[in-house]
Design a protein around this motif. Structure first.
Motif, PDB file in Angstrom:
ATOM      1  N   ASP A 142       0.855  -1.188   0.000  1.00  0.00           N
ATOM      2  CA  ASP A 142       0.000   0.000   0.000  1.00  0.00           C
ATOM      3  C   ASP A 142       0.887   1.231   0.000  1.00  0.00           C
ATOM      4  OD1 ASP A 142      -2.436  -1.487   0.280  1.00  0.00           O
ATOM      5  OD2 ASP A 142      -1.926  -1.789   2.391  1.00  0.00           O
ATOM      6  N   ILE A 143       0.502   2.216  -0.784  1.00  0.00           N
ATOM      7  CA  ILE A 143       1.236   3.471  -0.870  1.00  0.00           C
ATOM      8  C   ILE A 143       0.371   4.568  -0.266  1.00  0.00           C
ATOM      9  CG2 ILE A 143       2.228   5.209  -2.411  1.00  0.00           C
ATOM     10  CD1 ILE A 143       3.826   2.715  -2.638  1.00  0.00           C
ATOM     11  N   THR A 144       0.967   5.312   0.664  1.00  0.00           N
ATOM     12  CA  THR A 144       0.300   6.477   1.225  1.00  0.00           C
ATOM     13  C   THR A 144       1.181   7.689   0.974  1.00  0.00           C
ATOM     14  OG1 THR A 144      -0.645   5.119   2.991  1.00  0.00           O
ATOM     15  CG2 THR A 144      -0.726   7.504   3.291  1.00  0.00           C
ATOM     16  N   VAL A 145       0.573   8.738   0.441  1.00  0.00           N
ATOM     17  CA  VAL A 145       1.268  10.002   0.216  1.00  0.00           C
ATOM     18  C   VAL A 145       0.756  10.985   1.261  1.00  0.00           C
ATOM     19  CG1 VAL A 145       1.738  11.858  -1.414  1.00  0.00           C
ATOM     20  CG2 VAL A 145       1.339   9.543  -2.256  1.00  0.00           C
ATOM     21  N   TYR A 146       1.682  11.584   1.987  1.00  0.00           N
ATOM     22  CA  TYR A 146       1.336  12.604   2.969  1.00  0.00           C
ATOM     23  C   TYR A 146       1.752  13.950   2.403  1.00  0.00           C
ATOM     24  CZ  TYR A 146       1.111   8.549   6.007  1.00  0.00           C
ATOM     25  OH  TYR A 146       0.798   7.323   6.552  1.00  0.00           O
ATOM     26  N   VAL A 147       0.851  14.925   2.461  1.00  0.00           N
ATOM     27  CA  VAL A 147       1.142  16.244   1.917  1.00  0.00           C
ATOM     28  C   VAL A 147       0.797  17.325   2.935  1.00  0.00           C
ATOM     29  CG1 VAL A 147       0.789  15.577  -0.498  1.00  0.00           C
ATOM     30  CG2 VAL A 147      -1.142  16.428   0.828  1.00  0.00           C
ATOM     31  N   ASN A 148       1.533  18.411   2.840  1.00  0.00           N
ATOM     32  CA  ASN A 148       1.255  19.598   3.641  1.00  0.00           C
ATOM     33  C   ASN A 148       0.393  20.515   2.780  1.00  0.00           C
ATOM     34  OD1 ASN A 148       1.237  22.022   4.990  1.00  0.00           O
ATOM     35  ND2 ASN A 148       3.441  22.055   5.368  1.00  0.00           N
ATOM     36  N   GLU A 149      -0.869  20.656   3.150  1.00  0.00           N
ATOM     37  CA  GLU A 149      -1.800  21.446   2.342  1.00  0.00           C
ATOM     38  C   GLU A 149      -1.559  22.947   2.412  1.00  0.00           C
ATOM     39  OE1 GLU A 149      -5.710  20.121   3.589  1.00  0.00           O
ATOM     40  OE2 GLU A 149      -5.792  18.805   1.843  1.00  0.00           O
ATOM     41  N   SER A 150      -0.752  23.405   3.343  1.00  0.00           N
ATOM     42  CA  SER A 150      -0.570  24.848   3.495  1.00  0.00           C
ATOM     43  C   SER A 150       0.563  25.398   2.628  1.00  0.00           C
ATOM     44  CB  SER A 150      -0.333  25.200   4.968  1.00  0.00           C
ATOM     45  OG  SER A 150       0.895  24.642   5.410  1.00  0.00           O
ATOM     46  N   VAL A 151       1.135  24.590   1.745  1.00  0.00           N
ATOM     47  CA  VAL A 151       2.200  25.077   0.877  1.00  0.00           C
ATOM     48  C   VAL A 151       1.622  25.628  -0.427  1.00  0.00           C
ATOM     49  CG1 VAL A 151       3.892  23.480   1.832  1.00  0.00           C
ATOM     50  CG2 VAL A 151       2.618  22.848  -0.223  1.00  0.00           C
ATOM     51  N   SER A 152       2.437  26.389  -1.122  1.00  0.00           N
ATOM     52  CA  SER A 152       2.024  26.920  -2.423  1.00  0.00           C
ATOM     53  C   SER A 152       3.240  26.932  -3.343  1.00  0.00           C
ATOM     54  CB  SER A 152       1.447  28.336  -2.268  1.00  0.00           C
ATOM     55  OG  SER A 152       2.421  29.196  -1.728  1.00  0.00           O
TER      56      SER A 152
ATOM     57  N   ALA B 289       6.397  24.028  -4.127  1.00  0.00           N
ATOM     58  CA  ALA B 289       6.091  22.879  -3.268  1.00  0.00           C
ATOM     59  C   ALA B 289       4.758  22.254  -3.668  1.00  0.00           C
ATOM     60  CB  ALA B 289       6.076  23.287  -1.804  1.00  0.00           C
ATOM     61  N   ARG B 290       3.776  23.058  -3.972  1.00  0.00           N
ATOM     62  CA  ARG B 290       2.466  22.543  -4.403  1.00  0.00           C
ATOM     63  C   ARG B 290       2.602  21.835  -5.751  1.00  0.00           C
ATOM     64  NH1 ARG B 290      -1.826  21.302  -1.825  1.00  0.00           N
ATOM     65  NH2 ARG B 290      -2.071  23.323  -0.909  1.00  0.00           N
ATOM     66  N   THR B 291       3.378  22.410  -6.663  1.00  0.00           N
ATOM     67  CA  THR B 291       3.612  21.787  -7.975  1.00  0.00           C
ATOM     68  C   THR B 291       4.296  20.439  -7.806  1.00  0.00           C
ATOM     69  OG1 THR B 291       3.764  23.947  -9.040  1.00  0.00           O
ATOM     70  CG2 THR B 291       4.762  22.083 -10.210  1.00  0.00           C
ATOM     71  N   ARG B 292       5.257  20.365  -6.905  1.00  0.00           N
ATOM     72  CA  ARG B 292       5.958  19.095  -6.645  1.00  0.00           C
ATOM     73  C   ARG B 292       4.987  18.056  -6.093  1.00  0.00           C
ATOM     74  NH1 ARG B 292       9.354  17.427  -1.972  1.00  0.00           N
ATOM     75  NH2 ARG B 292      10.510  15.599  -2.698  1.00  0.00           N
ATOM     76  N   GLN B 293       4.150  18.443  -5.155  1.00  0.00           N
ATOM     77  CA  GLN B 293       3.153  17.512  -4.614  1.00  0.00           C
ATOM     78  C   GLN B 293       2.257  16.970  -5.724  1.00  0.00           C
ATOM     79  OE1 GLN B 293       1.048  19.865  -1.749  1.00  0.00           O
ATOM     80  NE2 GLN B 293       2.499  19.438  -0.093  1.00  0.00           N
ATOM     81  N   ARG B 294       1.783  17.858  -6.564  1.00  0.00           N
ATOM     82  CA  ARG B 294       0.902  17.460  -7.664  1.00  0.00           C
ATOM     83  C   ARG B 294       1.624  16.497  -8.598  1.00  0.00           C
ATOM     84  NH1 ARG B 294      -3.755  16.584  -7.367  1.00  0.00           N
ATOM     85  NH2 ARG B 294      -3.309  14.775  -8.573  1.00  0.00           N
ATOM     86  N   SER B 295       2.907  16.747  -8.871  1.00  0.00           N
ATOM     87  CA  SER B 295       3.692  15.872  -9.747  1.00  0.00           C
ATOM     88  C   SER B 295       3.823  14.472  -9.152  1.00  0.00           C
ATOM     89  CB  SER B 295       5.083  16.454  -9.990  1.00  0.00           C
ATOM     90  OG  SER B 295       4.993  17.644 -10.718  1.00  0.00           O
ATOM     91  N   VAL B 296       4.047  14.395  -7.849  1.00  0.00           N
ATOM     92  CA  VAL B 296       4.166  13.099  -7.177  1.00  0.00           C
ATOM     93  C   VAL B 296       2.846  12.337  -7.277  1.00  0.00           C
ATOM     94  CG1 VAL B 296       4.457  11.998  -4.914  1.00  0.00           C
ATOM     95  CG2 VAL B 296       6.037  13.811  -5.639  1.00  0.00           C
ATOM     96  N   ILE B 297       1.756  13.003  -6.983  1.00  0.00           N
ATOM     97  CA  ILE B 297       0.438  12.360  -7.044  1.00  0.00           C
ATOM     98  C   ILE B 297       0.106  11.937  -8.476  1.00  0.00           C
ATOM     99  CG2 ILE B 297      -2.042  12.748  -6.720  1.00  0.00           C
ATOM    100  CD1 ILE B 297      -1.167  14.567  -4.292  1.00  0.00           C
ATOM    101  N   ASP B 298       0.427  12.792  -9.440  1.00  0.00           N
ATOM    102  CA  ASP B 298       0.183  12.447 -10.847  1.00  0.00           C
ATOM    103  C   ASP B 298       1.007  11.226 -11.261  1.00  0.00           C
ATOM    104  OD1 ASP B 298      -1.588  14.552 -11.071  1.00  0.00           O
ATOM    105  OD2 ASP B 298      -0.186  15.863 -12.148  1.00  0.00           O
ATOM    106  N   GLU B 299       2.256  11.168 -10.808  1.00  0.00           N
ATOM    107  CA  GLU B 299       3.116  10.027 -11.134  1.00  0.00           C
ATOM    108  C   GLU B 299       2.524   8.738 -10.565  1.00  0.00           C
ATOM    109  OE1 GLU B 299       6.804   8.736 -12.951  1.00  0.00           O
ATOM    110  OE2 GLU B 299       5.608  10.538 -13.071  1.00  0.00           O
ATOM    111  N   LEU B 300       2.042   8.781  -9.348  1.00  0.00           N
ATOM    112  CA  LEU B 300       1.415   7.610  -8.749  1.00  0.00           C
ATOM    113  C   LEU B 300       0.128   7.232  -9.483  1.00  0.00           C
ATOM    114  CD1 LEU B 300       2.127   8.411  -5.015  1.00  0.00           C
ATOM    115  CD2 LEU B 300       3.151   6.571  -6.375  1.00  0.00           C
TER     116      LEU B 300
ATOM    117  N   ASP C 269       7.038  18.479   2.927  1.00  0.00           N
ATOM    118  CA  ASP C 269       5.872  18.903   2.139  1.00  0.00           C
ATOM    119  C   ASP C 269       5.191  17.717   1.473  1.00  0.00           C
ATOM    120  OD1 ASP C 269       6.387  21.531   2.836  1.00  0.00           O
ATOM    121  OD2 ASP C 269       7.534  21.932   1.015  1.00  0.00           O
ATOM    122  N   VAL C 270       5.971  16.694   1.134  1.00  0.00           N
ATOM    123  CA  VAL C 270       5.422  15.468   0.552  1.00  0.00           C
ATOM    124  C   VAL C 270       6.260  14.297   1.047  1.00  0.00           C
ATOM    125  CG1 VAL C 270       6.745  15.670  -1.600  1.00  0.00           C
ATOM    126  CG2 VAL C 270       4.632  14.349  -1.582  1.00  0.00           C
ATOM    127  N   CYS C 271       5.591  13.210   1.347  1.00  0.00           N
ATOM    128  CA  CYS C 271       6.232  12.011   1.894  1.00  0.00           C
ATOM    129  C   CYS C 271       5.487  10.804   1.345  1.00  0.00           C
ATOM    130  CB  CYS C 271       6.140  12.057   3.419  1.00  0.00           C
ATOM    131  SG  CYS C 271       6.599  10.533   4.273  1.00  0.00           S
TER     132      CYS C 271
END
Length: 155
Positions: free
Chosen positions: A30-40, A43-54, A109-111
């Protein structure tokens, strides 16, 4: 024979992602991605890229499902204790830091956490034997069919 999928990334770059689909061991974790929602911004672009890759890995049939959890909605103390117990506090620094006697945390910001049968078997980012293992390292391993289990479990 299909050996891999070439998928265009969505992070605004011209880079392609190659996902190995042939001759790879199945991934049952199981894969869980943890993100900090208060970033912009970046950092927000990087989070989106990680989620898109998954999402692309899931669409390719490599992953069954992923979960995304905001640190703000999570039991941070519980996760920090789990990560510390399994990985060791030294291997979490500088990505995870505890302050104010456990009442405050500085979190990435992302884990990405990898679990098999509920047990933590992989964690990105972290250090291991002095080497930094980034979230992107974990994604590359998933895409290439390599091991993402970077936690040494000793019972």
């Amino acid at each position: 024979m299909l050996r891999g999928l070439d998928s265009r990334g969505t992070s605004g770059t011209d880079e392609s992602t190659i996902i190995k689909v042939a001759e790879r061991e199945s991934f049952d974790g199981d894969i869980t991605v943890y993100v900090n929602e208060s970033v912009s911004g970046d950092a927000r672009t990087r989070q989106r890229s990680v989620i898109d890759e998954l999402d692309r890995l899931q669409a390719a049939g490599v992953l069954d499902d992923t979960s995304v959890i905001a640190w703000q909605d999570a039991d941070v103390v519980s996760y920090f204790e789990e990560f510390t117990d399994v990985v060791g506090e030294g291997d979490l620094e500088p990505f995870f830091e505890e302050f104010a006697d456990g009442n405050a945390f500085d979190l990435p910001d992302v884990c990405i956490a990898v679990r098999e049968v509920g047990e933590l078997t992989g964690l990105y980012p972290r250090t291991k034997n002095g080497d930094t293992q980034t979230v992107e390292d974990g994604l590359r391993a998933l895409c290439g069919g390599d091991r993402v289990e970077n936690v040494d479990r000793t019972a």
